[in-house]
Design a protein around this motif. Structure first.
Motif, PDB file in Angstrom:
ATOM      1  N   VAL A  32       0.828  -1.153  -0.100  1.00 44.93           N
ATOM      2  CA  VAL A  32      -0.089  -0.082   0.028  1.00 44.93           C
ATOM      3  C   VAL A  32       1.001   1.349   0.024  1.00 44.93           C
ATOM      4  N   ASP A  33       0.078   2.291  -0.131  1.00 47.72           N
ATOM      5  CA  ASP A  33       0.983   3.626  -0.344  1.00 47.72           C
ATOM      6  C   ASP A  33       1.135   4.082   1.105  1.00 47.72           C
ATOM      7  N   THR A  34       2.473   3.441   1.819  1.00 48.18           N
ATOM      8  CA  THR A  34       2.847   3.881   3.126  1.00 48.18           C
ATOM      9  C   THR A  34       4.407   3.936   3.030  1.00 48.18           C
ATOM     10  N   SER A  35       4.962   4.154   4.526  1.00 51.93           N
ATOM     11  CA  SER A  35       6.270   4.177   4.492  1.00 51.93           C
ATOM     12  C   SER A  35       6.672   3.753   5.937  1.00 51.93           C
ATOM     13  N   GLU A  37       8.779   5.305   7.832  1.00 51.02           N
ATOM     14  CA  GLU A  37       8.797   6.422   8.648  1.00 51.02           C
ATOM     15  C   GLU A  37       7.461   6.774   9.147  1.00 51.02           C
ATOM     16  N   TRP A  38       6.398   6.653   8.216  1.00 50.63           N
ATOM     17  CA  TRP A  38       4.818   6.850   8.578  1.00 50.63           C
ATOM     18  C   TRP A  38       4.453   6.060   9.854  1.00 50.63           C
ATOM     19  N   ILE A  39       4.612   4.812   9.611  1.00 51.22           N
ATOM     20  CA  ILE A  39       4.262   3.857  10.639  1.00 51.22           C
ATOM     21  C   ILE A  39       4.982   3.886  11.822  1.00 51.22           C
ATOM     22  N   THR A  41       6.552   6.440  13.170  1.00 49.18           N
ATOM     23  CA  THR A  41       6.439   7.633  14.037  1.00 49.18           C
ATOM     24  C   THR A  41       4.946   7.760  14.515  1.00 49.18           C
ATOM     25  N   ARG A  42       3.827   7.204  13.514  1.00 50.79           N
ATOM     26  CA  ARG A  42       2.361   7.414  14.148  1.00 50.79           C
ATOM     27  C   ARG A  42       2.158   6.274  14.927  1.00 50.79           C
ATOM     28  N   THR A  43       2.576   5.224  14.697  1.00 49.25           N
ATOM     29  CA  THR A  43       2.234   4.002  15.685  1.00 49.25           C
ATOM     30  C   THR A  43       3.338   3.220  16.568  1.00 49.25           C
ATOM     31  N   LYS A 222     -12.699   4.269  13.067  1.00 45.32           N
ATOM     32  CA  LYS A 222     -12.497   5.566  12.862  1.00 45.32           C
ATOM     33  C   LYS A 222     -11.295   5.859  13.595  1.00 45.32           C
ATOM     34  N   GLY A 223     -10.094   5.840  13.133  1.00 48.76           N
ATOM     35  CA  GLY A 223      -9.021   5.768  13.932  1.00 48.76           C
ATOM     36  C   GLY A 223      -8.830   6.972  14.830  1.00 48.76           C
ATOM     37  N   ASN A 224      -8.969   8.092  14.475  1.00 48.98           N
ATOM     38  CA  ASN A 224      -8.896   9.409  15.241  1.00 48.98           C
ATOM     39  C   ASN A 224      -9.683   9.166  16.333  1.00 48.98           C
ATOM     40  N   ASP A 225     -10.967   9.048  16.284  1.00 47.71           N
ATOM     41  CA  ASP A 225     -12.142   8.827  17.357  1.00 47.71           C
ATOM     42  C   ASP A 225     -11.555   7.796  18.474  1.00 47.71           C
ATOM     43  N   VAL A 226     -11.122   6.790  17.660  1.00 52.53           N
ATOM     44  CA  VAL A 226     -10.736   5.430  18.809  1.00 52.53           C
ATOM     45  C   VAL A 226      -9.754   5.978  19.896  1.00 52.53           C
ATOM     46  N   PHE A 227      -8.820   6.736  19.168  1.00 50.80           N
ATOM     47  CA  PHE A 227      -7.358   7.107  19.591  1.00 50.80           C
ATOM     48  C   PHE A 227      -8.021   8.028  20.792  1.00 50.80           C
ATOM     49  N   LYS A 228      -8.513   9.163  20.542  1.00 49.05           N
ATOM     50  CA  LYS A 228      -9.184  10.053  21.727  1.00 49.05           C
ATOM     51  C   LYS A 228      -9.704   9.368  22.945  1.00 49.05           C
ATOM     52  N   GLN A 259      -1.143  -2.771  24.030  1.00 52.25           N
ATOM     53  CA  GLN A 259      -0.285  -1.865  23.076  1.00 52.25           C
ATOM     54  C   GLN A 259      -1.007  -1.820  21.658  1.00 52.25           C
ATOM     55  N   ALA A 260      -1.639  -0.819  21.584  1.00 49.46           N
ATOM     56  CA  ALA A 260      -2.453  -0.509  20.202  1.00 49.46           C
ATOM     57  C   ALA A 260      -1.764   0.786  19.456  1.00 49.46           C
ATOM     58  N   ASN A 261      -1.017   1.580  20.026  1.00 48.98           N
ATOM     59  CA  ASN A 261      -0.285   2.465  19.439  1.00 48.98           C
ATOM     60  C   ASN A 261       0.677   3.110  20.398  1.00 48.98           C
ATOM     61  N   ILE A 262       2.060   3.499  20.180  1.00 47.60           N
ATOM     62  CA  ILE A 262       2.925   3.894  21.061  1.00 47.60           C
ATOM     63  C   ILE A 262       2.639   5.182  21.650  1.00 47.60           C
ATOM     64  N   GLY A 287       2.993  -5.581  16.552  1.00 45.66           N
ATOM     65  CA  GLY A 287       1.634  -4.447  16.359  1.00 45.66           C
ATOM     66  C   GLY A 287       0.822  -4.651  17.424  1.00 45.66           C
ATOM     67  N   ASN A 288      -0.656  -4.286  16.979  1.00 47.32           N
ATOM     68  CA  ASN A 288      -1.635  -4.397  18.064  1.00 47.32           C
ATOM     69  C   ASN A 288      -2.100  -5.977  17.852  1.00 47.32           C
ATOM     70  N   VAL A 289      -1.867  -6.574  19.054  1.00 43.64           N
ATOM     71  CA  VAL A 289      -2.509  -8.042  19.006  1.00 43.64           C
ATOM     72  C   VAL A 289      -3.721  -8.305  19.938  1.00 43.64           C
ATOM     73  N   PHE A 318      -8.161  -0.984  26.565  1.00 45.36           N
ATOM     74  CA  PHE A 318      -9.394  -0.276  25.737  1.00 45.36           C
ATOM     75  C   PHE A 318      -9.692  -1.088  24.616  1.00 45.36           C
ATOM     76  N   GLY A 319     -10.787  -1.258  24.309  1.00 46.10           N
ATOM     77  CA  GLY A 319     -10.985  -1.976  23.003  1.00 46.10           C
ATOM     78  C   GLY A 319     -12.495  -1.682  22.440  1.00 46.10           C
ATOM     79  N   ALA A 320     -12.727  -2.509  21.483  1.00 52.14           N
ATOM     80  CA  ALA A 320     -13.989  -2.535  20.655  1.00 52.14           C
ATOM     81  C   ALA A 320     -15.058  -2.760  21.719  1.00 52.14           C
ATOM     82  N   GLY A 321     -16.239  -1.889  21.394  1.00 47.36           N
ATOM     83  CA  GLY A 321     -17.313  -2.103  22.480  1.00 47.36           C
ATOM     84  C   GLY A 321     -18.244  -0.763  22.775  1.00 47.36           C
TER      85      GLY A 321
HETATM   86  N1  ACO Z   1       0.664   5.506   5.692  1.00 50.47           N
HETATM   87  C1  ACO Z   1       0.900   6.917   5.219  1.00 50.47           C
HETATM   88  N2  ACO Z   1      -0.204   7.595   5.354  1.00 50.47           N
HETATM   89  C2  ACO Z   1      -1.089   7.222   6.165  1.00 50.47           C
HETATM   90  C3  ACO Z   1      -1.400   5.863   6.341  1.00 50.47           C
HETATM   91  C4  ACO Z   1      -0.319   5.067   6.266  1.00 50.47           C
HETATM   92  N3  ACO Z   1      -0.598   3.915   6.736  1.00 50.47           N
HETATM   93  N4  ACO Z   1      -2.613   5.793   7.109  1.00 50.47           N
HETATM   94  C5  ACO Z   1      -3.222   6.911   7.068  1.00 50.47           C
HETATM   95  N5  ACO Z   1      -2.459   7.766   6.370  1.00 50.47           N
HETATM   96  C6  ACO Z   1      -2.683   9.407   6.349  1.00 50.47           C
HETATM   97  C7  ACO Z   1      -4.140   9.601   6.172  1.00 50.47           C
HETATM   98  O1  ACO Z   1      -4.463   9.383   4.864  1.00 50.47           O
HETATM   99  C8  ACO Z   1      -3.834  11.138   6.566  1.00 50.47           C
HETATM  100  O2  ACO Z   1      -3.711  11.880   5.347  1.00 50.47           O
HETATM  101  P1  ACO Z   1      -4.244  13.252   5.061  1.00 50.47           P
HETATM  102  O3  ACO Z   1      -3.773  14.180   6.007  1.00 50.47           O
HETATM  103  O4  ACO Z   1      -3.730  13.544   3.501  1.00 50.47           O
HETATM  104  O5  ACO Z   1      -5.678  13.020   4.846  1.00 50.47           O
HETATM  105  C9  ACO Z   1      -2.857  11.278   7.394  1.00 50.47           C
HETATM  106  O6  ACO Z   1      -2.047  10.080   7.004  1.00 50.47           O
HETATM  107  C10 ACO Z   1      -3.137  11.372   9.021  1.00 50.47           C
HETATM  108  O7  ACO Z   1      -4.152  10.555   9.335  1.00 50.47           O
HETATM  109  P2  ACO Z   1      -4.888  10.114  10.526  1.00 50.47           P
HETATM  110  O8  ACO Z   1      -5.672   9.204  10.412  1.00 50.47           O
HETATM  111  O9  ACO Z   1      -5.242  11.719  11.042  1.00 50.47           O
HETATM  112  O10 ACO Z   1      -3.442   9.757  11.422  1.00 50.47           O
HETATM  113  P3  ACO Z   1      -3.336   9.622  12.923  1.00 50.47           P
HETATM  114  O11 ACO Z   1      -2.088  10.218  13.274  1.00 50.47           O
HETATM  115  O12 ACO Z   1      -4.586   9.548  13.713  1.00 50.47           O
HETATM  116  O13 ACO Z   1      -2.993   7.895  12.972  1.00 50.47           O
HETATM  117  C11 ACO Z   1      -3.969   5.749  13.398  1.00 50.47           C
HETATM  118  C12 ACO Z   1      -3.730   6.847  12.591  1.00 50.47           C
HETATM  119  C13 ACO Z   1      -2.713   5.208  13.670  1.00 50.47           C
HETATM  120  C14 ACO Z   1      -5.038   4.632  13.044  1.00 50.47           C
HETATM  121  C15 ACO Z   1      -4.532   6.259  14.704  1.00 50.47           C
HETATM  122  O14 ACO Z   1      -5.627   6.901  14.746  1.00 50.47           O
HETATM  123  C16 ACO Z   1      -4.568   5.218  15.848  1.00 50.47           C
HETATM  124  O15 ACO Z   1      -3.953   4.659  16.290  1.00 50.47           O
HETATM  125  N6  ACO Z   1      -5.934   5.107  16.160  1.00 50.47           N
HETATM  126  C17 ACO Z   1      -6.175   4.161  17.520  1.00 50.47           C
HETATM  127  C18 ACO Z   1      -6.233   2.641  17.006  1.00 50.47           C
HETATM  128  C19 ACO Z   1      -6.560   1.817  17.931  1.00 50.47           C
HETATM  129  O16 ACO Z   1      -6.164   1.889  18.973  1.00 50.47           O
HETATM  130  N7  ACO Z   1      -7.272   0.814  17.939  1.00 50.47           N
HETATM  131  C20 ACO Z   1      -7.775   0.200  19.135  1.00 50.47           C
HETATM  132  C21 ACO Z   1      -8.309  -1.080  19.266  1.00 50.47           C
HETATM  133  S1  ACO Z   1      -8.182  -2.380  17.973  1.00 50.47           S
HETATM  134  C22 ACO Z   1      -9.271  -3.737  18.486  1.00 50.47           C
HETATM  135  O17 ACO Z   1     -10.110  -3.500  19.566  1.00 50.47           O
HETATM  136  C23 ACO Z   1      -9.585  -4.707  17.917  1.00 50.47           C
END
Ligand code: ACO
Length: 331
Positions: A32-35, A37-39, A41-43, A222-228, A259-262, A287-289, A318-321
């Protein structure tokens, strides 16, 4: 008046299993279109283990259970309940606990699943405490097993970089010393369920050609909402469990957040006000297991010799529910 000593349960054996196949961030860059570095830094994730086509959640869980039983120097005949937490069951029914029961040749002991998203292992500890302390069970085999890569949409870069597959098990019994589970706090909010769900395949939206075409058989988030919500609720659960235990943040030797996200892990550490060196993290390797993340962390702390008798461990999930929970445990 003599204060009655609180009865508690403890872990007497543990083990975990991850599949052999490793998927790195550079592998994902080709999908997929990712790197990397992105993964990172963000996770915080660098790689994750992925089950083979033949491996279901129960296969990983059976192996983890065997290792936990061996660690406890017990056989399945010494166990009187199998509890399995998962969000990725082998089948909607029978329960995955029953598939594990079959794999372990568990006679006729009871077995059932817990569905509480990533909080399932902590919910399992709380249920086990009640069943053991009220005399219903003597020894419980609690396993958290997950094959989240089976419900991952490998074309969705927002979710496919996050998850891995693993199972981890513990054997539980009543404690006869000071060690074990001291306090717990568990909550849920069903009104937010749609922010993290697997929409199709159940009775609300039965599986059909259309659901497959729309990708509704994949995890949606909805990653951002779940995060908050995760940051807020994990802070709440950890602080509440600590308060119920009558302990302070300074008493905590290790905080083990799910361990969902650093960034969620670090934010939880800051909310609870525990220094970073006491906040355990292994998300870079797995990763998130989901339900397996906390018991794997416990196992690693134990086998790396980082835990000493009397250490206070604060587990937090914290998790789905949504569901969330905190547990204070004295090693
Ligand atoms: N690679 C590159 N870019 C990406 C990727 C990726 N893999 N994924 C998203 N982006 C882009 C987006 O398209 C967006 O681009 P845009 O600004 O041009 O629109 C940008 O990166 C930022 O995206 P956000 O969604 O705002 O990124 P965020 O910093 O919120 O990180 C993440 C996303 C990692 C999913 C975060 O929201 C997160 O960890 N959420 C919680 C997940 C979680 O905890 N799940 C829990 C439980 S799971 C369970 O119970 C089974």
């Amino acid at each position: 008046m003599v204060k009655e000593k609180k009865r508690r349960i403890k872990i007497i054996g543990s083990g975990y299993y991850v599949p052999d196949k490793v998927l790195t961030n550079s592998d994902l860059e080709k999908m997929v279109d990712t790197s990397d570095e992105w993964i990172v830094t963000r996770t915080g994730i660098r790689e994750r283990h992925v089950a083979s086509d033949e491996q279901a959640t129960s296969d990983l869980s059976v192996e983890a259970c065997r290792r936990a039983l061996e660690d406890a120097k017990l056989d399945i005949g010494d166990i009187d309940l199998i509890l399995l937490a998962t969000a990725t069951p082998d089948t909607i029914f029978p329960s995955t606990a029953c598939w594990v029961h079959y794999g372990l040749k568990a006679g006729n002991i009871p077995a059932f699943d817990i569905s509480a998203g990533c909080t399932g292992f902590l919910y399992g500890l709380i249920i086990s405490e009640a069943l053991i302390l009220n005399g219903q069970c003597k020894r419980i085999l609690l396993v958290g097993g997950e094959t989240l890569t089976k419900i991952t949409n490998w074309k969705d870069r927002q979710t496919c970089v996050l998850f891995g597959d693993a199972a981890a098990a513990v054997v539980l019994k009543e404690s006869h010393d000071d060690s074990g589970m001291i306090s717990s706090y568990w909550k849920a909010d069903g009104s937010l369920g749609s922010l993290l769900s697997l929409p199709a395949g159940g009775s609300r939206i039965p599986a059909s050609m259309e659901t497959v075409e729309k990708g509704l058989h994949y995890l949606q988030m909805k990653g951002n909402d779940v995060f908050k919500h995760a940051v807020k609720r994990m802070g709440e659960a950890a602080i509440a469990a600590l308060k119920k235990a009558g302990l302070k943040k300074e008493d905590v030797d290790y905080l083990i957040p799910h361990q969902a996200n650093i960034r969620i892990i670090d934010a939880t550490g800051r909310r609870v006000n525990v220094p970073p060196e006491k906040v355990y993290s292994n998300i870079h390797k797995y990763g998130n297991v989901s339900v397996a993340s906390i018991p794997i962390a416990l196992y690693e702390l134990k086998t790396e010799g980082k835990l000493k008798k009397g250490d206070i461990i604060l587990m937090d999930a914290f998790g789905a529910g949504f569901t969330w929970a905190g547990i204070v445990y004295r090693w």
